[in-house]
Design a protein around this motif. Structure first.
Motif, PDB file in Angstrom:
ATOM      1  N   PHE A   1       5.587   1.972 -12.354  1.00 27.39           N
ATOM      2  CA  PHE A   1       4.808   0.846 -11.847  1.00 27.39           C
ATOM      3  C   PHE A   1       5.200  -0.445 -12.572  1.00 27.39           C
ATOM      4  O   PHE A   1       5.621  -0.417 -13.726  1.00 27.39           O
ATOM      5  CB  PHE A   1       3.310   1.110 -12.038  1.00 27.39           C
ATOM      6  N   PRO A   2       5.074  -1.589 -11.905  1.00 34.69           N
ATOM      7  CA  PRO A   2       5.532  -2.850 -12.496  1.00 34.69           C
ATOM      8  C   PRO A   2       4.538  -3.455 -13.492  1.00 34.69           C
ATOM      9  O   PRO A   2       3.341  -3.179 -13.449  1.00 34.69           O
ATOM     10  CB  PRO A   2       5.678  -3.753 -11.268  1.00 34.69           C
ATOM     11  N   ASP A   3       5.074  -4.316 -14.346  1.00 37.37           N
ATOM     12  CA  ASP A   3       4.225  -5.129 -15.220  1.00 37.37           C
ATOM     13  C   ASP A   3       3.785  -6.399 -14.493  1.00 37.37           C
ATOM     14  O   ASP A   3       2.825  -7.052 -14.907  1.00 37.37           O
ATOM     15  CB  ASP A   3       4.989  -5.531 -16.488  1.00 37.37           C
ATOM     16  N   LEU A   4       4.492  -6.728 -13.406  1.00 34.18           N
ATOM     17  CA  LEU A   4       4.149  -7.907 -12.610  1.00 34.18           C
ATOM     18  C   LEU A   4       4.653  -7.698 -11.192  1.00 34.18           C
ATOM     19  O   LEU A   4       5.779  -7.238 -10.980  1.00 34.18           O
ATOM     20  CB  LEU A   4       4.794  -9.173 -13.198  1.00 34.18           C
ATOM     21  N   LEU A   5       3.789  -8.033 -10.221  1.00 35.25           N
ATOM     22  CA  LEU A   5       4.133  -7.932  -8.806  1.00 35.25           C
ATOM     23  C   LEU A   5       4.288  -9.350  -8.251  1.00 35.25           C
ATOM     24  O   LEU A   5       3.403 -10.190  -8.418  1.00 35.25           O
ATOM     25  CB  LEU A   5       3.021  -7.185  -8.059  1.00 35.25           C
TER      26      LEU A   5
ATOM     27  N   ALA B   1      -1.894  -8.554  -0.401  1.00 34.36           N
ATOM     28  CA  ALA B   1      -1.282  -7.626  -1.366  1.00 34.36           C
ATOM     29  C   ALA B   1      -2.327  -7.118  -2.351  1.00 34.36           C
ATOM     30  O   ALA B   1      -2.368  -5.921  -2.685  1.00 34.36           O
ATOM     31  CB  ALA B   1      -0.149  -8.327  -2.110  1.00 34.36           C
ATOM     32  N   LEU B   2      -3.217  -8.014  -2.792  1.00 29.33           N
ATOM     33  CA  LEU B   2      -4.284  -7.627  -3.725  1.00 29.33           C
ATOM     34  C   LEU B   2      -5.261  -6.657  -3.079  1.00 29.33           C
ATOM     35  O   LEU B   2      -5.771  -5.738  -3.731  1.00 29.33           O
ATOM     36  CB  LEU B   2      -5.018  -8.872  -4.228  1.00 29.33           C
ATOM     37  N   GLU B   3      -5.517  -6.832  -1.774  1.00 30.21           N
ATOM     38  CA  GLU B   3      -6.396  -5.889  -1.060  1.00 30.21           C
ATOM     39  C   GLU B   3      -5.816  -4.482  -1.118  1.00 30.21           C
ATOM     40  O   GLU B   3      -6.543  -3.498  -1.310  1.00 30.21           O
ATOM     41  CB  GLU B   3      -6.571  -6.328   0.391  1.00 30.21           C
ATOM     42  N   ALA B   4      -4.483  -4.374  -0.914  1.00 28.33           N
ATOM     43  CA  ALA B   4      -3.838  -3.058  -0.969  1.00 28.33           C
ATOM     44  C   ALA B   4      -3.995  -2.433  -2.352  1.00 28.33           C
ATOM     45  O   ALA B   4      -4.304  -1.241  -2.483  1.00 28.33           O
ATOM     46  CB  ALA B   4      -2.356  -3.193  -0.615  1.00 28.33           C
ATOM     47  N   LEU B   5      -3.813  -3.242  -3.397  1.00 31.85           N
ATOM     48  CA  LEU B   5      -3.954  -2.728  -4.770  1.00 31.85           C
ATOM     49  C   LEU B   5      -5.384  -2.271  -5.040  1.00 31.85           C
ATOM     50  O   LEU B   5      -5.604  -1.222  -5.661  1.00 31.85           O
ATOM     51  CB  LEU B   5      -3.549  -3.805  -5.775  1.00 31.85           C
TER      52      LEU B   5
ATOM     53  N   LEU C   1      -5.798  -0.041  -8.173  1.00 34.12           N
ATOM     54  CA  LEU C   1      -4.714  -0.514  -9.028  1.00 34.12           C
ATOM     55  C   LEU C   1      -4.806  -2.025  -9.264  1.00 34.12           C
ATOM     56  O   LEU C   1      -3.793  -2.687  -9.498  1.00 34.12           O
ATOM     57  CB  LEU C   1      -3.344  -0.179  -8.396  1.00 34.12           C
ATOM     58  N   ASN C   2      -6.024  -2.554  -9.197  1.00 40.35           N
ATOM     59  CA  ASN C   2      -6.172  -4.005  -9.330  1.00 40.35           C
ATOM     60  C   ASN C   2      -5.924  -4.493 -10.763  1.00 40.35           C
ATOM     61  O   ASN C   2      -6.001  -5.694 -11.030  1.00 40.35           O
ATOM     62  CB  ASN C   2      -7.535  -4.485  -8.826  1.00 40.35           C
ATOM     63  N   HIS C   3      -5.586  -3.567 -11.678  1.00 38.81           N
ATOM     64  CA  HIS C   3      -5.207  -3.994 -13.028  1.00 38.81           C
ATOM     65  C   HIS C   3      -3.761  -4.484 -13.078  1.00 38.81           C
ATOM     66  O   HIS C   3      -3.344  -5.085 -14.071  1.00 38.81           O
ATOM     67  CB  HIS C   3      -5.381  -2.834 -14.021  1.00 38.81           C
ATOM     68  N   ILE C   4      -2.967  -4.210 -12.026  1.00 35.52           N
ATOM     69  CA  ILE C   4      -1.573  -4.660 -11.994  1.00 35.52           C
ATOM     70  C   ILE C   4      -1.538  -6.145 -11.651  1.00 35.52           C
ATOM     71  O   ILE C   4      -2.019  -6.552 -10.584  1.00 35.52           O
ATOM     72  CB  ILE C   4      -0.744  -3.850 -10.966  1.00 35.52           C
ATOM     73  N   PRO C   5      -0.992  -6.996 -12.516  1.00 32.10           N
ATOM     74  CA  PRO C   5      -0.955  -8.439 -12.233  1.00 32.10           C
ATOM     75  C   PRO C   5      -0.068  -8.735 -11.029  1.00 32.10           C
ATOM     76  O   PRO C   5       1.012  -8.144 -10.875  1.00 32.10           O
ATOM     77  CB  PRO C   5      -0.352  -9.046 -13.508  1.00 32.10           C
ATOM     78  N   ALA C   6      -0.534  -9.643 -10.169  1.00 33.51           N
ATOM     79  CA  ALA C   6       0.236 -10.021  -8.982  1.00 33.51           C
ATOM     80  C   ALA C   6       0.184 -11.528  -8.797  1.00 33.51           C
ATOM     81  O   ALA C   6      -0.837 -12.160  -9.069  1.00 33.51           O
ATOM     82  CB  ALA C   6      -0.315  -9.310  -7.744  1.00 33.51           C
ATOM     83  N   ILE C   7       1.299 -12.087  -8.341  1.00 31.58           N
ATOM     84  CA  ILE C   7       1.350 -13.521  -8.054  1.00 31.58           C
ATOM     85  C   ILE C   7       2.007 -13.747  -6.698  1.00 31.58           C
ATOM     86  O   ILE C   7       2.758 -12.893  -6.209  1.00 31.58           O
ATOM     87  CB  ILE C   7       2.152 -14.305  -9.131  1.00 31.58           C
TER      88      ILE C   7
ATOM     89  N   PHE D   1       0.841  -1.204   0.000  1.00 29.60           N
ATOM     90  CA  PHE D   1       0.000   0.000   0.000  1.00 29.60           C
ATOM     91  C   PHE D   1       0.878   1.258   0.000  1.00 29.60           C
ATOM     92  O   PHE D   1       0.653   2.188  -0.797  1.00 29.60           O
ATOM     93  CB  PHE D   1      -0.921  -0.009   1.223  1.00 29.60           C
ATOM     94  N   ARG D   2       1.884   1.294   0.888  1.00 29.91           N
ATOM     95  CA  ARG D   2       2.744   2.476   0.981  1.00 29.91           C
ATOM     96  C   ARG D   2       3.521   2.712  -0.317  1.00 29.91           C
ATOM     97  O   ARG D   2       3.671   3.845  -0.774  1.00 29.91           O
ATOM     98  CB  ARG D   2       3.711   2.331   2.159  1.00 29.91           C
ATOM     99  N   ARG D   3       3.993   1.612  -0.919  1.00 29.69           N
ATOM    100  CA  ARG D   3       4.752   1.752  -2.153  1.00 29.69           C
ATOM    101  C   ARG D   3       3.928   2.400  -3.256  1.00 29.69           C
ATOM    102  O   ARG D   3       4.353   3.359  -3.910  1.00 29.69           O
ATOM    103  CB  ARG D   3       5.254   0.366  -2.600  1.00 29.69           C
ATOM    104  N   PHE D   4       2.713   1.880  -3.494  1.00 28.54           N
ATOM    105  CA  PHE D   4       1.911   2.370  -4.617  1.00 28.54           C
ATOM    106  C   PHE D   4       1.234   3.704  -4.304  1.00 28.54           C
ATOM    107  O   PHE D   4       1.016   4.517  -5.200  1.00 28.54           O
ATOM    108  CB  PHE D   4       0.895   1.312  -5.041  1.00 28.54           C
ATOM    109  N   LYS D   5       0.936   3.954  -3.039  1.00 26.31           N
ATOM    110  CA  LYS D   5       0.361   5.246  -2.660  1.00 26.31           C
ATOM    111  C   LYS D   5       1.360   6.366  -2.954  1.00 26.31           C
ATOM    112  O   LYS D   5       0.993   7.419  -3.496  1.00 26.31           O
ATOM    113  CB  LYS D   5      -0.009   5.247  -1.175  1.00 26.31           C
ATOM    114  N   ARG D   6       2.607   6.136  -2.629  1.00 26.65           N
ATOM    115  CA  ARG D   6       3.626   7.153  -2.893  1.00 26.65           C
ATOM    116  C   ARG D   6       3.814   7.359  -4.398  1.00 26.65           C
ATOM    117  O   ARG D   6       4.047   8.479  -4.859  1.00 26.65           O
ATOM    118  CB  ARG D   6       4.947   6.758  -2.224  1.00 26.65           C
ATOM    119  N   GLY D   7       3.677   6.276  -5.168  1.00 24.08           N
ATOM    120  CA  GLY D   7       3.750   6.418  -6.622  1.00 24.08           C
ATOM    121  C   GLY D   7       2.611   7.249  -7.172  1.00 24.08           C
ATOM    122  O   GLY D   7       2.813   8.111  -8.042  1.00 24.08           O
TER     123      GLY D   7
END
Length: 607
Positions: A465-469, A481-485, A490-496, A449-455
């Motif tokens: 921003f990444p193409d994959l998290l 992690a998905l909850e934070a996105l 930002l739930n369009h950012i793929p995460a695994i 959350f802190r990382r993407f909020k600052r972005g």
């Protein structure tokens, strides 16, 4: 954009100019005999500028300058600022801070030998830098067989210690000064021999040992003579491998270069007492469009700024920029005349050609390796795109990991890989602030959350921003992690999630894990990224824990409050260095006085 009319107010004096972009980031540092004339040269017709310089000028938003008394002072300041800022458009000695040095702690009663990454003004002797760390460690190992000085960090200000000698004593890698069986003078003889070796005075060292052997034999000290005999034999075996390169026996560094597209390889042959004792290749980046003489001058300034030894002669293949200023600077550093020579014929010309051939061979080998690595990384990204059903290649991948000790000092790491390679300047670390106890799920959520909020808020350090998290963990960690996105839209950012035990990959849309083939490049890449995130998190956690432990020890000393603890930590960096400091050194720390310094010294030197 920078207004060139401001240059009219610049002085016609020597100094350093510092170019910044619109975010205030330093993008170039240069030196000049006349600041006004040099800076003005960047703003003539863009058609006459090299493409790289033209690109740099288009990004200049501000230019600051520092006036110096001479061109040599400007050169020294330029070196320091380039090392500090590592600007985007300067020619840079790649990863120079990573090259190791050999350190011999001649500031201690019984000096030890160790490998370090940074030179400090602490009274120790430093040798290097060394590019080939493995060869350097092999040299140390061989020398410790011949001259068995210690490598431990024990405080030997008072010997003997009340403990048995360690394993190194029993395998003849240390003479065990901790036992009090060898005097400082006798031990110092071993140290002097090692220093002579690393300074390249091997022939002098051999003659010294032969004289000692004869002296011992004449005194009927046959055991001592036998020790010297064995040391001489071992050294002669090492020296057999060295090639005689010069007949004038002057200490020389021979420097030549090979060029690639945007990198150059500069190779240095170190000649001491007529022998080539070492060869080191160095890679410089950001060299596109630069002239050869500029690249060689940049290398010489950056290399000798931290080099442990400066020879009498530096032989280069062609004339370099700022030759006179560099010679003056190097002579001042060495304390005697240093000459930069461009040979036109004869033995030195042949030597420089040999060094140039070596530089080209190394560069070709490196470029071939990098091409193979690029192909493997491309394949890995293509495989990941297919296995995970991504819309585009995951060229930028960010990975998160958590490290703590039973919930204390909890930290998160964020590492970044671009095109399959680490991008260390984008690595970030987070102290977990809102989570209590050992809760990796909430900790991951906070860090993401802190990382993407600052972005989203426009922070330059987090703007890409990444193409994959990648989250180190299974379904649980991924879900948080998905909850934070989602909270940040930002739930369009793929995460695994990548689970450690079976290397299973979890994604939001599937209840069962994706199992990548064991021999796939995609899995190898994910493992490298996950392991790097783990390493980065653990390193940060250990640093914080060590700092906390040091604070708790200092808290026991009367008169050492929070401000003084912080000042001591800043000044010395580690408990070991505080222990070794004298009363005078402790008293010089801001906020300390003679009484508090004595309290610290006596605490660590109790009888």
């Amino acid at each position: 954009m920078f207004n060139p009319e401001r240059i009219d107010s610049f002085p016609e004096k020597p100094g350093v100019y510092i170019m910044k972009d619109k975010s205030g980031k330093v993008i170039y540092v240069g030196k000049a005999v006349s600041l006004k004339q040099r800076v003005r040269s960047y703003f003539k017709s863009s058609d006459s500028l090299p493409a790289k310089v033209s690109s740099m000028v288009s990004h200049i938003d501000d230019i600051e300058y520092i006036v110096t008394d001479s061109e040599v002072e400007a050169l020294i300041l330029e070196c320091n600022l380039i090392k500090f800022y590592r600007p985007k458009y300067n020619i840079l000695l790649k990863d120079d801070k990573q090259y190791p040095y050999i350190k011999i702690t001649t500031n201690e009663s019984f000096p030890r030998i160790e490998v370090v990454r940074k030179i400090k003004k602490d009274g120790s002797k430093y040798f290097g830098p060394y590019v080939e760390a493995r060869a350097m460690r092999e040299a140390i190992d061989i020398l410790r067989k011949i001259f068995p000085i210690r490598s431990c960090k024990k405080d030997l200000s008072r010997v003997p210690l009340k403990e048995r000698p360690c394993l190194n004593y029993h395998i003849k890698r240390c003479i065990a000064p901790c036992q009090g069986d060898i005097s400082e003078e006798e031990y110092g003889e071993l140290v002097k021999n090692i220093i002579m070796f690393f300074e390249g005075r091997q022939e002098q060292l051999l003659n010294h040992l032969k004289a000692k052997m004869q002296e011992a034999a004449d005194s009927l000290e046959f055991e001592a003579a036998a020790v010297y005999r064995d040391q001489i034999a071992a050294l002669e075996k090492i020296l057999e491998k060295q090639k005689i390169s010069s007949t004038d026996l002057v200490d020389q560094d021979i420097i030549a270069m090979a060029r690639g597209f945007d990198t150059a390889c500069v190779t240095v042959f170190f000649v001491r007492e007529g022998n080539i004792i070492e060869r080191e290749p160095f890679i410089l980046s950001n060299t596109e469009g630069a002239e050869r003489k500029e690249i060689l001058a940049s290398f010489i300034k950056q290399f000798y700024d931290t080099a442990s030894f400066i020879p009498k002669e530096i032989i280069v293949e062609e004339e370099i920029d700022e030759k006179e200023a560099i010679e003056t600077w190097l002579s001042a550093k060495k304390g005697s005349k240093v000459k930069i020579i461009v040979p036109k014929r004869g033995e030195k010309k042949e030597l420089i050609e040999m060094v140039a051939e070596n530089a080209m061979a190394y560069l070709e080998q490196r470029e071939a390796f990098e091409e193979r690595q690029r192909i493997k990384n491309e394949r890995a990204m293509e495989e990941l795109k297919g296995y995970l059903g991504l819309g585009k290649l995951p060229k930028r991948i960010e990975a998160f990991d958590i490290s703590n000790t039973q919930g204390t000092e909890s930290v998160a790491s964020m590492v970044v890989f671009e095109n399959g390679m680490p991008k260390k300047e984008d690595y970030r670390r987070f102290k977990i602030k809102t989570v209590e106890g050992p809760n990796d799920f909430e900790s991951i959520k906070e860090a993401v959350f802190r990382r993407f909020k600052r972005g989203l808020e426009g922070d330059e350090k987090f703007k890409d921003f990444p193409d994959l998290l990648v989250i180190d963990g299974g379904k649980g960690q991924l879900r948080y992690a998905l909850e934070a996105l989602k909270e940040l839209n930002l739930n369009h950012i793929p995460a695994i999630g990548l689970a450690k035990e079976f290397e299973h990959v979890f994604i939001e849309s599937k209840s069962e894990p994706i199992i990548l083939p064991r021999d796939s490049e995609a899995l190898y890449l994910l493992q490298r990224i996950r392991d790097e995130a783990h390493r980065f998190a653990v390193t940060y956690h250990r640093k914080l824990r060590s700092k906390r432990n040091l604070n708790s020890i200092l808290e026991e000393i009367p008169g050492i409050g929070k401000a003084r603890r912080k000042a001591l930590l800043t000044a010395f960096g580690s408990l070991e260095d505080i222990k070794k400091a004298s009363v005078e050194e402790l008293a010089k720390v801001p906020g300390m006085n003679k009484k508090s310094a004595m309290a610290v010294y006596e605490y660590f030197h109790k009888a």
